[in-house]
Structure formats: structure tokens, C-alpha cells
Design a protein around this motif. Structure first.
Motif, PDB file in Angstrom:
ATOM      1  N   LYS A  72      46.151  36.538  51.488  1.00 32.85           N
ATOM      2  CA  LYS A  72      44.812  35.987  51.301  1.00 32.85           C
ATOM      3  C   LYS A  72      44.741  35.390  49.896  1.00 32.85           C
ATOM      4  O   LYS A  72      45.013  36.079  48.904  1.00 32.85           O
ATOM      5  CB  LYS A  72      43.744  37.068  51.470  1.00 32.85           C
ATOM      6  CG  LYS A  72      42.317  36.568  51.276  1.00 32.85           C
ATOM      7  CD  LYS A  72      41.324  37.706  51.455  1.00 32.85           C
ATOM      8  CE  LYS A  72      39.892  37.254  51.221  1.00 32.85           C
ATOM      9  NZ  LYS A  72      38.926  38.382  51.369  1.00 32.85           N
ATOM     10  N   LEU A  73      44.384  34.106  49.825  1.00 36.53           N
ATOM     11  CA  LEU A  73      44.347  33.379  48.558  1.00 36.53           C
ATOM     12  C   LEU A  73      42.920  32.939  48.266  1.00 36.53           C
ATOM     13  O   LEU A  73      42.255  32.379  49.142  1.00 36.53           O
ATOM     14  CB  LEU A  73      45.251  32.142  48.631  1.00 36.53           C
ATOM     15  CG  LEU A  73      46.656  32.345  49.206  1.00 36.53           C
ATOM     16  CD1 LEU A  73      47.363  31.003  49.336  1.00 36.53           C
ATOM     17  CD2 LEU A  73      47.453  33.302  48.351  1.00 36.53           C
ATOM     18  N   THR A  74      42.481  33.177  47.043  1.00 34.21           N
ATOM     19  CA  THR A  74      41.138  32.771  46.614  1.00 34.21           C
ATOM     20  C   THR A  74      41.263  31.846  45.419  1.00 34.21           C
ATOM     21  O   THR A  74      41.866  32.215  44.401  1.00 34.21           O
ATOM     22  CB  THR A  74      40.277  33.999  46.242  1.00 34.21           C
ATOM     23  OG1 THR A  74      40.184  34.873  47.374  1.00 34.21           O
ATOM     24  CG2 THR A  74      38.881  33.564  45.822  1.00 34.21           C
ATOM     25  N   GLY A  75      40.697  30.627  45.532  1.00 31.99           N
ATOM     26  CA  GLY A  75      40.783  29.643  44.471  1.00 31.99           C
ATOM     27  C   GLY A  75      39.838  29.940  43.313  1.00 31.99           C
ATOM     28  O   GLY A  75      39.021  30.865  43.372  1.00 31.99           O
ATOM     29  N   PRO A  76      40.002  29.181  42.236  1.00 32.71           N
ATOM     30  CA  PRO A  76      40.781  27.942  42.167  1.00 32.71           C
ATOM     31  C   PRO A  76      42.264  28.193  41.901  1.00 32.71           C
ATOM     32  O   PRO A  76      42.640  29.234  41.387  1.00 32.71           O
ATOM     33  CB  PRO A  76      40.139  27.217  40.987  1.00 32.71           C
ATOM     34  CG  PRO A  76      39.722  28.338  40.063  1.00 32.71           C
ATOM     35  CD  PRO A  76      39.262  29.431  40.982  1.00 32.71           C
TER      36      PRO A  76
END
Length: 276
Positions: free
Chosen positions: A183-187
Motif C-alpha cells: 500500500k503506497l500513499t503519496g506524494p
């Protein structure tokens, strides 16, 4: 502490699962004998024998679905209506074979392994006079997992922030190689992978979230709404998993990140047998 067995019944819309902790004081069901099938799914080796060959050449191992047989004492409770209500609740929790329950084995050390199971065959007719007159009955249910393996607790380290992406490892204690879920959360523009692999993904805007399932049996890349965004990622794929009983590098890189950037990873643990 002895080994404990637990069935978490199928889910119905708007209803919680019925949980049977067999043999516990608050549970009106107990097992008449230890379940069969918790030692592992049936397996068979594939060998090739040629003319005049001594013995045979090993080609691989096939593992089948895992049947679990439980013989359950329903009750005793007050005969009549109470006994019938309990019996109906038990049967409803098994489903009709199209939906899944969970069968858990809790070891003395507190570890739990489980399989998603479905009712494999109809249960024999019951002598309803026992429920009516004495408030109990005994019946056998055969539950089957579509998988060979037992699930253990998923490895899930704390979320990684941009200031601590480097020099991490992840371990698979299971009996079979497994694939990480991310799970990737930006920026940020992130690269992720395990072992020797790093796969570059497109830039995510602040608070933009993607999930990445790398298992080639059901891979996906989705945004926070559940929409498929693999097309945005381009021609990417993951080829490295985490082998059984192995510790490998956890490769995370980020460019253009901030204090809000996050990377999370989950690694399933799968085992041959139920007991830890």
C-alpha cells in the motif's frame, strides 16, 4: 493449555459470524473427538519411469484440497425449542457449500492457523427425537479448503516513512514461498520489491493511495476507490517472491516524498499443517 479448535461460521448480510469455540465453557458445542485433516492436505509425488530404468525420476509433488472432518456434540441444552434453535444455528453457520467459513486451530503457544472452508457434503439426517427429548445430538461435518495450505498470521511491519525506507528485510517463516502486498500513499514516486527486484511506479499525488498485489495468480494495482490503474503503471510486473524459511531484502525507494508519504507491506504466511 491444550490445542483449541474454533469454527467461525459463514457470513450472512447484516449478521455477524457465529463463532464456535468448541469445548469452551460458554460454548454449547464440543468435539466428540479430535478433528481429522489438520496434519496437512493429501499429497502425491509424480515420477517418470523409463524402460530399463532402475527406480524412477522425481518430477514434482501434487497437493490436493484439504478435507477436515469434525464430529460435533450439539448440546446438551434444554430439550425441545432450545435444542432445535441451537441445532439450526449450528447448521446455518456451516452454509450450503457455496460460501466460506473459517476453521482455526489455536496452539498451546497461542499461535493460530486457519483455512477458509466450505461444507463439502450434506450431513446425514438427524434423529430429531433426541433434540426433542434429551436436548442433544452428535453429527459429523466434512469441511474442505480449496487450498492445500494453512494460513498463519500475516507479517505486517509498521508503516515505513520517507526517512526510513532503507536497509529493511522481511522474513517468511512459512512452508511455501509467498508474495507481498503493498500500500503506497503519496506524494512520491516509489520503487518497490523484494530480493533483488525494484519496480518503478508512477508518481502519486499527496494523499493518493495505491494498493499493489504482486501474487501472479491474482495481481492488481488499484487506487483508493478500488479502480484498476495498472494501465497507468505501464508494462510492469513482479517476479521475485519470498521463499519459504527465508529472509530477503525489502526494497523501498521514494523520490519527491514528504512527511505524509507512506509505504506499507503485508506478507502472507502459509503452512503445511495446522499445529504450530
Amino acid at each position: 493449555m491444550a490445542v483449541r479448535y474454533e469454527l467461525r461460521g459463514v457470513e450472512y448480510p447484516g449478521q455477524p459470524r457465529t463463532i464456535w469455540r468448541f469445548g469452551e465453557p460458554e460454548c454449547p458445542l464440543r468435539l466428540a473427538q479430535a478433528p481429522l485433516g489438520v496434519g496437512g492436505a493429501p499429497m502425491g509425488h509424480v515420477r517418470q519411469a523409463n524402460a530399463r530404468q532402475a527406480g524412477a525420476t522425481y518430477r514434482g509433488t501434487n497437493r490436493e484440497i484439504n478435507p477436515i472432518s469434525v464430529t460435533v456434540r450439539v448440546g446438551p441444552v434444554k430439550p425441545g425449542e432450545d435444542a432445535f434453535d441451537l441445532w439450526h444455528t449450528w447448521r446455518e453457520s456451516l452454509g450450503d457449500g457455496t460460501n466460506l467459513a473459517e476453521f482455526h486451530v489455536v496452539s498451546p503457544g497461542g499461535g493460530s492457523r486457519w483455512q477458509y472452508v466450505r461444507l463439502e457434503s450434506a450431513i446425514a439426517d438427524q434423529p430429531f427425537e433426541l433434540l426433542q427429548n434429551v436436548g442433544w445430538c452428535t453429527e459429523e461435518a466434512v469441511l474442505v479448503s480449496d487450498e492445500s495450505w494453512w494460513n498463519g498470521a500475516t507479517i505486517n511491519p509498521a508503516p515505513f516513512t520517507a526517512d526510513n525506507f532503507d536497509n529493511w528485510v522481511i522474513r517468511n517463516d512459512g512452508d511455501v514461498a509467498t508474495w507481498p502486498f503493498w500500500k503506497l500513499t503519496g506524494p512520491g514516486t516509489f520503487s518497490i520489491g523484494v530480493g533483488t527486484e525494484r519496480v518503478l511506479l508512477p508518481k502519486l499525488q499527496p494523499n493518493e493511495v495505491w494498493t499493489v498485489e504482486t501474487n501472479p495468480e491474482f495481481p492488481h494495482i488499484r487506487d483508493w476507490t478500488g479502480k484498476d490503474v495498472w494501465g497507468k503503471a505501464g508494462n510492469v510486473a513482479w517476479y521475485d517472491n519470498v521463499p519459504a524459511k527465508a529472509t530477503v531484502p525489502l526494497n523501498i525507494e521514494g523520490v519527491g516524498t514528504s512527511a505524509d508519504s507512506r509505504v506499507e507491506v503485508w506478507l502472507p504466511q502459509k503452512y503445511q499443517r495446522a499445529a504450530a
